[in-house]
Write a protein that holds these residues in place. Structure first.
Motif, short mmCIF file in Angstrom:
data_model
loop_
_atom_site.label_atom_id
_atom_site.label_comp_id
_atom_site.label_asym_id
_atom_site.label_seq_id
_atom_site.Cartn_x
_atom_site.Cartn_y
_atom_site.Cartn_z
N THR A 60 -16.46 -37.74 -2.83
CA THR A 60 -15.03 -37.48 -2.72
C THR A 60 -14.79 -36.31 -1.78
OG1 THR A 60 -15.25 -36.13 -4.67
CG2 THR A 60 -14.37 -38.35 -4.99
N GLY A 61 -13.59 -36.23 -1.30
CA GLY A 61 -13.24 -35.11 -0.43
C GLY A 61 -13.53 -35.39 1.03
N PHE A 62 -13.69 -36.66 1.39
CA PHE A 62 -13.92 -36.98 2.80
C PHE A 62 -12.78 -37.82 3.35
CE2 PHE A 62 -18.14 -35.64 1.65
CZ PHE A 62 -18.60 -35.03 2.80
N GLU A 63 -11.56 -37.53 2.87
CA GLU A 63 -10.43 -38.35 3.31
C GLU A 63 -9.62 -37.61 4.36
OE1 GLU A 63 -10.93 -37.76 -0.09
OE2 GLU A 63 -12.11 -39.61 -0.27
N TYR A 64 -10.22 -37.39 5.51
CA TYR A 64 -9.50 -36.69 6.57
C TYR A 64 -8.93 -37.68 7.57
CZ TYR A 64 -12.51 -32.99 4.80
OH TYR A 64 -13.17 -32.11 4.00
N ASP A 65 -7.75 -37.39 8.04
CA ASP A 65 -7.17 -38.25 9.08
C ASP A 65 -7.38 -37.66 10.46
OD1 ASP A 65 -6.32 -40.14 7.35
OD2 ASP A 65 -4.40 -39.13 6.96
N THR A 66 -7.43 -36.36 10.54
CA THR A 66 -7.54 -35.73 11.85
C THR A 66 -8.57 -34.61 11.78
OG1 THR A 66 -5.87 -34.12 11.28
CG2 THR A 66 -5.09 -36.10 12.38
N SER A 67 -9.04 -34.22 12.97
CA SER A 67 -9.97 -33.10 12.99
C SER A 67 -9.26 -31.81 12.60
CB SER A 67 -10.60 -32.97 14.38
OG SER A 67 -9.63 -32.56 15.31
N GLU A 68 -7.94 -31.76 12.82
CA GLU A 68 -7.20 -30.57 12.43
C GLU A 68 -7.26 -30.39 10.91
OE1 GLU A 68 -6.05 -32.76 14.61
OE2 GLU A 68 -5.73 -31.59 16.43
N ALA A 69 -7.23 -31.52 10.20
CA ALA A 69 -7.30 -31.43 8.74
C ALA A 69 -8.63 -30.84 8.32
CB ALA A 69 -7.11 -32.82 8.12
N VAL A 70 -9.70 -31.24 9.04
CA VAL A 70 -11.03 -30.70 8.72
C VAL A 70 -11.04 -29.20 9.01
CG1 VAL A 70 -13.49 -30.88 9.16
CG2 VAL A 70 -12.04 -32.90 9.39
N ARG A 71 -10.52 -28.85 10.18
CA ARG A 71 -10.52 -27.45 10.57
C ARG A 71 -9.72 -26.62 9.56
NH1 ARG A 71 -6.86 -26.41 15.35
NH2 ARG A 71 -5.39 -26.59 13.63
N ASP A 72 -8.54 -27.15 9.20
CA ASP A 72 -7.70 -26.38 8.29
C ASP A 72 -8.40 -26.18 6.95
OD1 ASP A 72 -5.92 -26.25 10.28
OD2 ASP A 72 -4.58 -27.82 9.52
N GLU A 73 -9.13 -27.21 6.52
CA GLU A 73 -9.85 -27.05 5.25
C GLU A 73 -10.97 -26.02 5.41
OE1 GLU A 73 -10.89 -30.60 2.92
OE2 GLU A 73 -12.86 -29.67 2.68
#
Lengths: 162, 157, 782
Positions: C636-649
């Motif tokens: 779980t926790g791999f539901e990103y739509d954009t790289s920005e979402a990853v960066r923000d996390e």
């Protein structure tokens, strides 16, 4: 007064006479219809028909790949790719004109600094299937090779106005 | 590369300038090097550059700018003819032509016997004496009409 | 301050500045060619002539200092007439070949000729012709006839590059720009001369004739190579990167770009690009669909995690990977239960792990380097590892700073180095201890007993003296110091030295995302294994992110053994490389130009960028691949739509500035020995071997800096071994060996042999440091 003339026009077939007069005039006038494949209309030396790529007398292609024609083309019909040839000169590896897009405005030949791309007097060309009218560099050079004499003559005639 | 003697002479020139401005001695150093080697080869220029702590190309800039430096071997007698405008108007070009014809060589060429080299020079500051020649960078000859040139060549034979 | 009036506009500017600067301040453009804000004033193009009230003749704006009450007219009749006259002279010898000129469309001369040139030339005589010279694989001088002798390139070499490689030879009409006897231009900043050239006399060889300026789309990006994080303008045509130019950022790269950043784009278009996922089945590689490849990888990882245990999974990434990729990689590994993840592949000393207060960084903003008055460089091939930081250091030295170096090689830094201590790697800690001791004596401070035992040598004393007299000191640890087997010791010593003189202490980060890796937590916590441990004790499964095991690691021998022994190696890479020998799944991921991402540079600046073009073939951005891999592992926790979402996390709630901390607590200083005396290896990572992209940039590989590595030794060392320079020798380390050409470098300390790492020719050797043997090969003259 108008009422009276209209009254006479209703039964004197005035329009018919007028029409027949026109027919009669053209019946005796000099004919302008051209029997196309056998007969052709005269062309000016600036006629803008099928494109051609020219060569110098030495056989060297004229095009130097400056891409001005590509940049100026309002229909975005020209597509060029260039590279440095072995002898260090700038040459095209690809020179395509999509004749379906071309609007024959003549900007390409006008922008060409070396008179490489020209529009010839040829207008009777056709394509039988999709893509036939997508002219590539060898096709354009072949056109140029075939009609070089005419092209050179036309350029010479136009030279003093440029 | 350069002899001990030459290096000593160059060091004497360097001593005339502040220690961090060694490169001020470049012209003198090149002249000394040329005096010793006859001309300035790339190796000589590199040696001078190394000694003065300069980039070789910076020394080359100087060596190629002034025409008293020779970047190719020259004959025993190097004749530099001024062809700048005042000289040219007063017969400098004729003097050069006469020399060319007399020696059978053009500018920047050396006679086959290795005796004479002819060079085209820039203004030597003696426009009133035109045409002016410079022999071996040091001897200035004024009013060089054909007779004087003949005499000069005779002396140098 | 002087108040002057330019074209009726009032400008206030400090005394000593020039009219052109005042005009630019007021937003008034004065045409110019030779003037450049970063270079000295030459005033030789004369294009910037302006009319000044009470001056009898037009004056060059670039060389006229402002005076109070001055009235300047840039477009008056007199000024324009002068400018037009200059333009006519400039065009006399300039060939009319704009249609074939690479500069056409972005040429300063062309642009100004439209405004100031006449439509036809009055000049009938023959134009000047310059015979082209060869100056190396990056710059073309084929069209030197176009040169207008502005000498910007010459001044760049002298003032910014630090080495004068081009000069203006001959005089008057014959003046031409050339290198000395056709030497190549080898400066690692040479590409900037192409940008500086206001005409098309210096052009880029790799880019030559391939596109025109107007057909390129400009996309902003960030350099993925060195830790400076240079801002780039990636220029794109038909979904292909055609060239890379600098994007101006005064705080980072100013208006410059190193050749590595500029020409590495050729590697993006390399034929070695991996474009389809591949699986090895029965020893043969097969191209498969993404789904199949990812499922295969996920299944394999799951099997190992469930069978042998999650701790048998190890993940390695290069510090050239983006923050998002690194974050997702560690998240993936941690979610399957392993803590074995690391990006510090070339580091060998991990004793500071867990004791470090934060992410190691430069310790100050990049721009502050220029203002230091004392710089101590410890273990850095500065010019090759950080070309533009070297320029900043050079600038500081030019302004009067004293630079000192402690290193195992004495490469020319192109600046005055006040003091040097060039010693074998195992004596470096000792030298720092000596400096610390001497410095403590100067400052009347107390140092630890282990430092007290050092014998202060003359070099160390001189360095200490220099540092003690400084007001703004910087102690900087380079790549070599970070890769050093006693890196933690060097760090503690460096930190104490900096603290004693009240200066800044910092690391010159090794790669584009060395700081980002720490922020992404892509390194082991308490119980995990670090990069070296993972390779020393082979794991059953490895996930490699952008890693070429034999080139990117500290010990390639060990790395290859570990890879070959593993049951499963999942390689995420933009290139089809040696991994074909040991990997089981190859997943094509996009390089920086084709993915969005973030790099955190060495000063801790977070720079995000977008993809400039679409990924090649079926390659996909690394963060997407890792995300799907996470999904397939049912985590779980791999539901990103954009790289920005990853960066923000990754950066949410993280105060980046607070995370940057070089302090290390609890590393005990050892009594550093003065060196063992046996032959040791010194290795640099050559500038064009540092990462996967530059290794495939064809033109850079033809430069002098990319020549095959030699075994460099001090002349005395060579004669002790009975070898002559130019002969082949066998360099052995551990089980492996390499046949190299021996070369002499008397600036190296005795007892070391310098052999480059990160290069295929030396990949058979072991660790970057440590004992090596060199034997002559009889009759092996190269």
């Amino acid at each position: 007064m108008e009422k009276i003339t209209n009254f006479f026009k209703t039964f004197l077939l005035f329009e018919l006479v007028k029409g027949m007069a026109l027919t009669g005039r053209y019946f005796f006038a000099r004919k302008i219809t051209v029997q196309f494949p056998e007969e052709k209309t005269p062309q000016g030396f600036r006629f803008r028909g099928l494109h051609a790529q020219r060569r110098y007398a030495s056989g060297e292609e004229r095009c130097i790949g400056c891409k001005l024609c590509e940049a100026v083309c309002p229909a975005l019909a020209i597509n060029i790719e260039t590279e440095e040839r072995e002898d260090g000169t700038r040459r095209t590896t690809r020179y395509d004109i999509d004749l379906m897009k071309c609007i024959f405005c003549g900007f390409c030949e006008e922008s060409c600094p070396v008179d490489a791309i020209v529009e010839t007097r040829i207008l009777e060309y056709h394509g039988e299937k999709r893509g036939d009218l997508y002219y590539t560099k060898p096709m354009l050079l072949a056109v140029g090779d075939k009609y070089e004499e005419q092209i050179a003559k036309d350029r010479a005639a136009d030279a003093k106005y440029r | 590369m350069l002899s001990q003697d030459a290096i000593q002479k160059i060091d004497r020139e360097i001593a005339k300038y502040p220690a961090e401005q060694k490169q001020s001695a470049v012209m003198a150093a090149l002249a000394i090097a040329q005096m010793e080697k006859g001309w300035l080869s790339t190796e000589t220029i590199e040696a001078v550059a190394g000694h003065l702590g300069m980039a070789p190309v910076a020394v080359y800039e100087v060596a190629s700018f002034y025409n008293m430096y020779d970047l190719a071997p020259v004959g025993k007698v190097k004749i530099t003819v001024c062809t700048n405008l005042p000289c040219a108007l007063s017969g400098g070009v004729h003097a050069a032509d006469y020399l060319k014809q007399k020696l059978g060589i053009g500018f920047n060429e050396t006679t086959p016997d290795g005796r004479f080299t002819l060079k085209e020079g820039e203004c030597m500051g003696a426009c009133g004496d035109a045409p002016v020649l410079l022999v071996n960078n040091v001897r200035m000859c004024s009013f060089m009409q054909p007779e004087q040139i003949d005499r000069l060549l005779g002396e140098c034979q | 301050m002087a108040k002057i009036e330019i074209d009726g506009k009032q400008v206030e500017i400090e005394n000593g500045r020039t009219v052109i600067e005042a005009a630019h301040l007021a937003g008034i453009y004065i045409p110019h060619f030779c003037y450049h804000k970063k270079l000295s004033i030459a005033a030789n193009c004369r294009m910037c002539l302006v009319q000044v009230e009470k001056a009898p003749k037009p004056l060059p704006a670039c060389a006229t200092p402002v005076t109070d009450g001055m009235k300047v007219f840039t477009a008056s009749e007199q000024a324009v007439k002068a400018q037009k006259g200059v333009m006519e002279f400039l065009l006399i010898n300039h060939p009319l070949d704009c249609p074939v000129c690479d500069k056409g469309g972005e040429c300063e001369l062309q642009d100004l000729a439209v405004g100031y040139g006449s439509s036809a030339s009055r000049y009938q005589e023959e134009k000047r012709m310059v015979v082209p010279k060869e100056v190396g694989p990056l710059i073309s001088t084929k069209e030197m006839s176009r040169c207008i002798n502005c000498t910007r390139c010459v001044r760049f070499g002298q003032e910014i590059g630090g080495i004068m490689e081009l000069g203006q030879a001959f005089r008057g009409e014959h003046a031409e720009i050339m290198s000395f006897v056709s030497n190549s231009v080898d400066s690692e900043l040479s590409g900037n001369m192409i940008d500086l050239c206001p005409v098309g006399a210096l052009t880029s060889k790799p880019f030559r004739f391939t596109a025109r300026a107007w057909e390129l789309s400009h996309r902003r990006s960030v350099s993925p190579h060195d830790s400076l994080g240079s801002n780039l303008t990636v220029q794109v045509k038909n979904n292909r990167v055609m060239r890379v130019l600098p994007a101006e950022n005064e705080e980072i790269n100013e208006c410059w770009l190193s050749d590595k950043d500029r020409f590495s784009y050729e590697g993006l278009n390399s034929g070695e690009r991996l474009t389809k996922p591949m699986i090895k089945q029965n020893g043969a590689w097969q191209e498969v669909e993404w789904q199949a490849a990812l499922e295969y990888a996920a299944k394999g990882l799951r099997q190992i995690a469930d069978g042998a245990g999650a701790e048998h999974i190890g993940a390695l990434a290069t510090p050239h990977s983006t923050l998002e990729e690194l974050y997702l990689l560690q998240k993936l590994v941690r979610s399957v239960g392993s803590d074995n993840v690391d990006f510090r592949l070339r580091q060998s000393d991990f004793s500071a792990d867990g004791k470090q207060a934060g992410a190691p960084w430069l310790g100050m903003p990049i721009a502050e380097i220029n203002t230091r008055d004392r710089i101590l460089l410890v273990g850095s091939f500065l010019r090759k590892d950080h070309p533009l930081l070297a320029h900043r250091a050079r600038d500081a030295v030019k302004k009067g700073a004293q630079a000192s170096i402690v290193h195992s090689a004495d490469d020319d830094l192109l600046m005055n180095v006040a003091n040097k201590a060039i010693v074998a790697p195992d004596a470096m800690a000792n030298v720092l201890a000596q400096i610390l001791k001497a410095l403590a004596a100067e400052k009347q401070a107390v140092v630890e007993a282990s430092v007290q035992s050092a014998e202060v040598g003359s070099a160390a004393a001189a360095i200490a003296k220099s540092l003690a007299s400084g007001e703004r000191v910087a102690v900087l640890l380079g790549n070599f110091a970070q890769q050093h087997p006693q890196a933690a010791q060097l760090q503690v010593l460096g930190q104490q030295i900096a603290a004693l003189c009240g200066g800044k202490f910092g690391f010159l980060g090794e790669a584009a995302n060395s700081v980002g890796g720490h922020l992404a937590k892509a390194l082991p916590r308490a119980n995990g294994m670090n990069a070296a441990a993972m390779l020393a004790a082979p794991r059953k499964a490895y996930i490699l992110l952008n890693v070429e095991a034999e080139l990117d690691t500290h010990n390639p021998q060990q790395a290859l053994v570990a890879m070959k022994a593993a049951d499963l190696v999942v390689a995420l890479s933009a290139y089809k490389h040696q991994a074909t020998d040991y990997a089981d799944v190859l997943l094509p991921i996009a390089p920086f130009s084709e993915t969005s991402g973030t790099f955190v540079n060495t000063e801790g600046r977070v720079q995000s960028f977008k993809g400039a073009i679409k990924p090649l073939g079926e390659a996909r951005p690394g963060w997407k691949v890792l995300r799907v891999l996470g999904n397939l592992l049912n985590e779980t926790g791999f539901e990103y739509d954009t790289s920005e979402a990853v960066r923000d996390e990754a950066l949410s709630g993280v105060d980046v500035a607070a995370q940057l901390n070089n302090a290390v607590q609890g590393v005990a200083l050892e009594t550093a020995g003065a060196g063992s005396g046996s032959l040791q290896r010194v290795s640099d990572v050559p500038i064009y071997s540092a990462d996967a992209i530059v290794r495939r940039a064809a033109s850079l590989q033809n430069t002098r800096d990319a020549e095959a590595p030699c075994a460099l030794m001090h002349g005395a060392e060579l004669s002790r071994l009975g070898v002559h320079a130019g002969e082949q020798v066998k360099v052995s380390q551990g089980e492996g060996s390499a046949i190299l050409v021996a070369a002499a470098d008397d600036r190296l300390p005795q007892g070391v042999v310098r052999v480059a790492a990160g290069h295929a020719a030396t990949a058979g050797l072991g660790a970057m440091f440590g004992a090596v043997t060199v034997e002559p090969i009889t009759g092996g003259r190269a």
